[in-house]
Design a protein around this motif. Structure first.
Motif, PDB file in Angstrom:
ATOM      1  N   ARG A   1      33.155  34.281  46.712  1.00  8.51           N
ATOM      2  CA  ARG A   1      32.786  33.258  47.682  1.00  8.51           C
ATOM      3  C   ARG A   1      31.663  32.369  47.163  1.00  8.51           C
ATOM      4  O   ARG A   1      31.642  31.177  47.417  1.00  8.51           O
ATOM      5  CB  ARG A   1      32.372  33.929  48.987  1.00  8.51           C
ATOM      6  N   GLY A   2      30.728  32.945  46.443  1.00  6.96           N
ATOM      7  CA  GLY A   2      29.577  32.187  45.956  1.00  6.96           C
ATOM      8  C   GLY A   2      29.752  31.613  44.568  1.00  6.96           C
ATOM      9  O   GLY A   2      28.805  31.079  43.998  1.00  6.96           O
ATOM     10  N   ALA A   3      30.949  31.722  44.010  1.00  7.92           N
ATOM     11  CA  ALA A   3      31.233  31.221  42.655  1.00  7.92           C
ATOM     12  C   ALA A   3      30.348  31.883  41.607  1.00  7.92           C
ATOM     13  O   ALA A   3      30.032  31.283  40.579  1.00  7.92           O
ATOM     14  CB  ALA A   3      31.081  29.705  42.588  1.00  7.92           C
ATOM     15  N   GLU A   4      29.973  33.117  41.857  1.00  9.32           N
ATOM     16  CA  GLU A   4      29.112  33.833  40.917  1.00  9.32           C
ATOM     17  C   GLU A   4      29.902  34.694  39.956  1.00  9.32           C
ATOM     18  O   GLU A   4      29.429  35.024  38.867  1.00  9.32           O
ATOM     19  CB  GLU A   4      28.142  34.721  41.706  1.00  9.32           C
ATOM     20  N   SER A   5      31.090  35.088  40.357  1.00  9.46           N
ATOM     21  CA  SER A   5      31.878  36.021  39.563  1.00  9.46           C
ATOM     22  C   SER A   5      33.334  35.584  39.521  1.00  9.46           C
ATOM     23  O   SER A   5      33.897  35.178  40.542  1.00  9.46           O
ATOM     24  CB  SER A   5      31.787  37.424  40.164  1.00  9.46           C
ATOM     25  N   THR A   6      33.921  35.668  38.333  1.00  7.78           N
ATOM     26  CA  THR A   6      35.340  35.368  38.152  1.00  7.78           C
ATOM     27  C   THR A   6      36.003  36.520  37.396  1.00  7.78           C
ATOM     28  O   THR A   6      35.351  37.216  36.615  1.00  7.78           O
ATOM     29  CB  THR A   6      35.547  34.064  37.364  1.00  7.78           C
ATOM     30  N   THR A   7      37.277  36.687  37.660  1.00 13.93           N
ATOM     31  CA  THR A   7      38.067  37.707  36.967  1.00 13.93           C
ATOM     32  C   THR A   7      39.412  37.093  36.605  1.00 13.93           C
ATOM     33  O   THR A   7      39.976  36.317  37.400  1.00 13.93           O
ATOM     34  CB  THR A   7      38.297  38.945  37.864  1.00 13.93           C
ATOM     35  N   TYR A   8      39.915  37.453  35.427  1.00  9.66           N
ATOM     36  CA  TYR A   8      41.176  36.894  34.949  1.00  9.66           C
ATOM     37  C   TYR A   8      42.127  37.994  34.517  1.00  9.66           C
ATOM     38  O   TYR A   8      41.711  39.068  34.055  1.00  9.66           O
ATOM     39  CB  TYR A   8      40.923  35.984  33.741  1.00  9.66           C
ATOM     40  N   ALA A   9      43.411  37.702  34.624  1.00  5.45           N
ATOM     41  CA  ALA A   9      44.413  38.557  34.011  1.00  5.45           C
ATOM     42  C   ALA A   9      44.256  38.483  32.496  1.00  5.45           C
ATOM     43  O   ALA A   9      43.878  37.434  31.949  1.00  5.45           O
ATOM     44  CB  ALA A   9      45.810  38.106  34.423  1.00  5.45           C
ATOM     45  N   ASP A  10      44.565  39.571  31.825  1.00  2.66           N
ATOM     46  CA  ASP A  10      44.434  39.597  30.366  1.00  2.66           C
ATOM     47  C   ASP A  10      45.273  38.491  29.717  1.00  2.66           C
ATOM     48  O   ASP A  10      44.867  37.907  28.706  1.00  2.66           O
ATOM     49  CB  ASP A  10      44.881  40.957  29.822  1.00  2.66           C
ATOM     50  N   SER A  11      46.404  38.195  30.302  1.00  3.21           N
ATOM     51  CA  SER A  11      47.337  37.236  29.702  1.00  3.21           C
ATOM     52  C   SER A  11      46.808  35.808  29.709  1.00  3.21           C
ATOM     53  O   SER A  11      47.321  34.954  28.966  1.00  3.21           O
ATOM     54  CB  SER A  11      48.677  37.289  30.420  1.00  3.21           C
ATOM     55  N   VAL A  12      45.801  35.515  30.534  1.00  4.47           N
ATOM     56  CA  VAL A  12      45.297  34.144  30.623  1.00  4.47           C
ATOM     57  C   VAL A  12      43.842  34.024  30.202  1.00  4.47           C
ATOM     58  O   VAL A  12      43.317  32.908  30.118  1.00  4.47           O
ATOM     59  CB  VAL A  12      45.478  33.573  32.043  1.00  4.47           C
ATOM     60  N   THR A  13      43.195  35.132  29.947  1.00  3.94           N
ATOM     61  CA  THR A  13      41.780  35.115  29.559  1.00  3.94           C
ATOM     62  C   THR A  13      41.586  34.256  28.311  1.00  3.94           C
ATOM     63  O   THR A  13      42.309  34.388  27.326  1.00  3.94           O
ATOM     64  CB  THR A  13      41.286  36.540  29.303  1.00  3.94           C
ATOM     65  N   GLY A  14      40.598  33.369  28.398  1.00  2.00           N
ATOM     66  CA  GLY A  14      40.314  32.484  27.282  1.00  2.00           C
ATOM     67  C   GLY A  14      41.084  31.178  27.322  1.00  2.00           C
ATOM     68  O   GLY A  14      40.768  30.247  26.579  1.00  2.00           O
ATOM     69  N   ARG A  15      42.096  31.110  28.177  1.00  3.04           N
ATOM     70  CA  ARG A  15      42.901  29.883  28.286  1.00  3.04           C
ATOM     71  C   ARG A  15      42.775  29.221  29.653  1.00  3.04           C
ATOM     72  O   ARG A  15      42.831  27.998  29.748  1.00  3.04           O
ATOM     73  CB  ARG A  15      44.377  30.196  28.030  1.00  3.04           C
ATOM     74  N   PHE A  16      42.632  30.023  30.703  1.00  3.23           N
ATOM     75  CA  PHE A  16      42.535  29.507  32.066  1.00  3.23           C
ATOM     76  C   PHE A  16      41.113  29.649  32.578  1.00  3.23           C
ATOM     77  O   PHE A  16      40.404  30.610  32.231  1.00  3.23           O
ATOM     78  CB  PHE A  16      43.463  30.284  32.999  1.00  3.23           C
ATOM     79  N   THR A  17      40.715  28.700  33.443  1.00  8.35           N
ATOM     80  CA  THR A  17      39.405  28.764  34.074  1.00  8.35           C
ATOM     81  C   THR A  17      39.551  28.479  35.560  1.00  8.35           C
ATOM     82  O   THR A  17      40.103  27.430  35.932  1.00  8.35           O
ATOM     83  CB  THR A  17      38.432  27.764  33.449  1.00  8.35           C
ATOM     84  N   ILE A  18      39.043  29.376  36.382  1.00 11.69           N
ATOM     85  CA  ILE A  18      39.032  29.151  37.828  1.00 11.69           C
ATOM     86  C   ILE A  18      37.651  28.656  38.226  1.00 11.69           C
ATOM     87  O   ILE A  18      36.627  29.114  37.694  1.00 11.69           O
ATOM     88  CB  ILE A  18      39.409  30.441  38.601  1.00 11.69           C
ATOM     89  N   SER A  19      37.620  27.711  39.156  1.00 14.87           N
ATOM     90  CA  SER A  19      36.348  27.196  39.661  1.00 14.87           C
ATOM     91  C   SER A  19      36.564  26.769  41.104  1.00 14.87           C
ATOM     92  O   SER A  19      37.703  26.645  41.574  1.00 14.87           O
ATOM     93  CB  SER A  19      35.852  26.032  38.808  1.00 14.87           C
ATOM     94  N   ARG A  20      35.457  26.545  41.790  1.00 16.09           N
ATOM     95  CA  ARG A  20      35.554  26.097  43.171  1.00 16.09           C
ATOM     96  C   ARG A  20      34.464  25.093  43.462  1.00 16.09           C
ATOM     97  O   ARG A  20      33.363  25.170  42.909  1.00 16.09           O
ATOM     98  CB  ARG A  20      35.480  27.273  44.148  1.00 16.09           C
ATOM     99  N   ASP A  21      34.787  24.173  44.358  1.00 14.16           N
ATOM    100  CA  ASP A  21      33.846  23.175  44.847  1.00 14.16           C
ATOM    101  C   ASP A  21      33.742  23.395  46.349  1.00 14.16           C
ATOM    102  O   ASP A  21      34.628  22.981  47.102  1.00 14.16           O
ATOM    103  CB  ASP A  21      34.348  21.774  44.512  1.00 14.16           C
ATOM    104  N   ASN A  22      32.703  24.069  46.764  1.00 11.77           N
ATOM    105  CA  ASN A  22      32.590  24.414  48.185  1.00 11.77           C
ATOM    106  C   ASN A  22      32.399  23.175  49.056  1.00 11.77           C
ATOM    107  O   ASN A  22      32.816  23.157  50.210  1.00 11.77           O
ATOM    108  CB  ASN A  22      31.462  25.410  48.398  1.00 11.77           C
ATOM    109  N   ALA A  23      31.780  22.146  48.516  1.00  7.83           N
ATOM    110  CA  ALA A  23      31.596  20.908  49.286  1.00  7.83           C
ATOM    111  C   ALA A  23      32.931  20.237  49.557  1.00  7.83           C
ATOM    112  O   ALA A  23      33.110  19.595  50.599  1.00  7.83           O
ATOM    113  CB  ALA A  23      30.660  19.965  48.546  1.00  7.83           C
ATOM    114  N   MET A  24      33.865  20.388  48.618  1.00 12.82           N
ATOM    115  CA  MET A  24      35.191  19.776  48.766  1.00 12.82           C
ATOM    116  C   MET A  24      36.220  20.756  49.302  1.00 12.82           C
ATOM    117  O   MET A  24      37.383  20.399  49.506  1.00 12.82           O
ATOM    118  CB  MET A  24      35.672  19.250  47.413  1.00 12.82           C
ATOM    119  N   SER A  25      35.818  22.005  49.531  1.00 12.54           N
ATOM    120  CA  SER A  25      36.729  23.051  50.017  1.00 12.54           C
ATOM    121  C   SER A  25      37.971  23.153  49.137  1.00 12.54           C
ATOM    122  O   SER A  25      39.113  23.230  49.630  1.00 12.54           O
ATOM    123  CB  SER A  25      37.147  22.779  51.473  1.00 12.54           C
TER     124      SER A  25
END
Length: 124
Positions: free
Chosen positions: A53-77
């Motif tokens: 919720r606070g964008a402090e921690s992310t976790t990825y599947a092994d198959s996408v680690t290093g290639r995909f990035t998740i992020s969030r903009d709470n102001a833009m929901s």
């Protein structure tokens, strides 16, 4: 019923990039951990990435680690999934999901609300 709306899917060549977006109603988004899952034809739905919720921690599947990035903009929901170095095996319908927990984790059962999905096709 909370509605999540994904966008950004499409057709891309192997090695290319796409950015998926997912919008949610503000009150729901601010109280939710957000995740991305995908389902390829003939396969089970699988976890891709999650962000707390606070964008402090992310976790990825092994198959996408290093290639995909998740992020969030709470102001833009909005939650994003930046996908680089795409491979044909990444071809799937991608779903975003919202969890009432601070951290949703890898288990789809932790997520209460789901989008309709956006198709990603990676050609070789």
């Amino acid at each position: 019923q909370v509605q999540l709306v994904e966008s950004g899917g499409g057709l891309v060549q192997a090695g290319g990039s796409l950015r998926l977006s997912c919008g949610a109603p503000g009150p729901t988004f601010s109280r939710s951990a957000m995740g991305w899952f995908r389902q390829a034809p003939g396969k089970e739905r699988e976890f891709v990435a999650t962000i707390d919720r606070g964008a402090e921690s992310t976790t990825y599947a092994d198959s996408v680690t290093g290639r995909f990035t998740i992020s969030r903009d709470n102001a833009m929901s909005t939650v994003y999934l930046q996908m680089n170095s795409l491979k044909p095996d990444d071809t799937a319908v991608y779903y975003c999901a919202a969890s009432p927990a601070y951290y949703g984790g890898r288990d789809a059962a932790n997520y209460d609300y789901w989008g309709q999905g956006t198709q990603v096709i990676v050609s070789s």
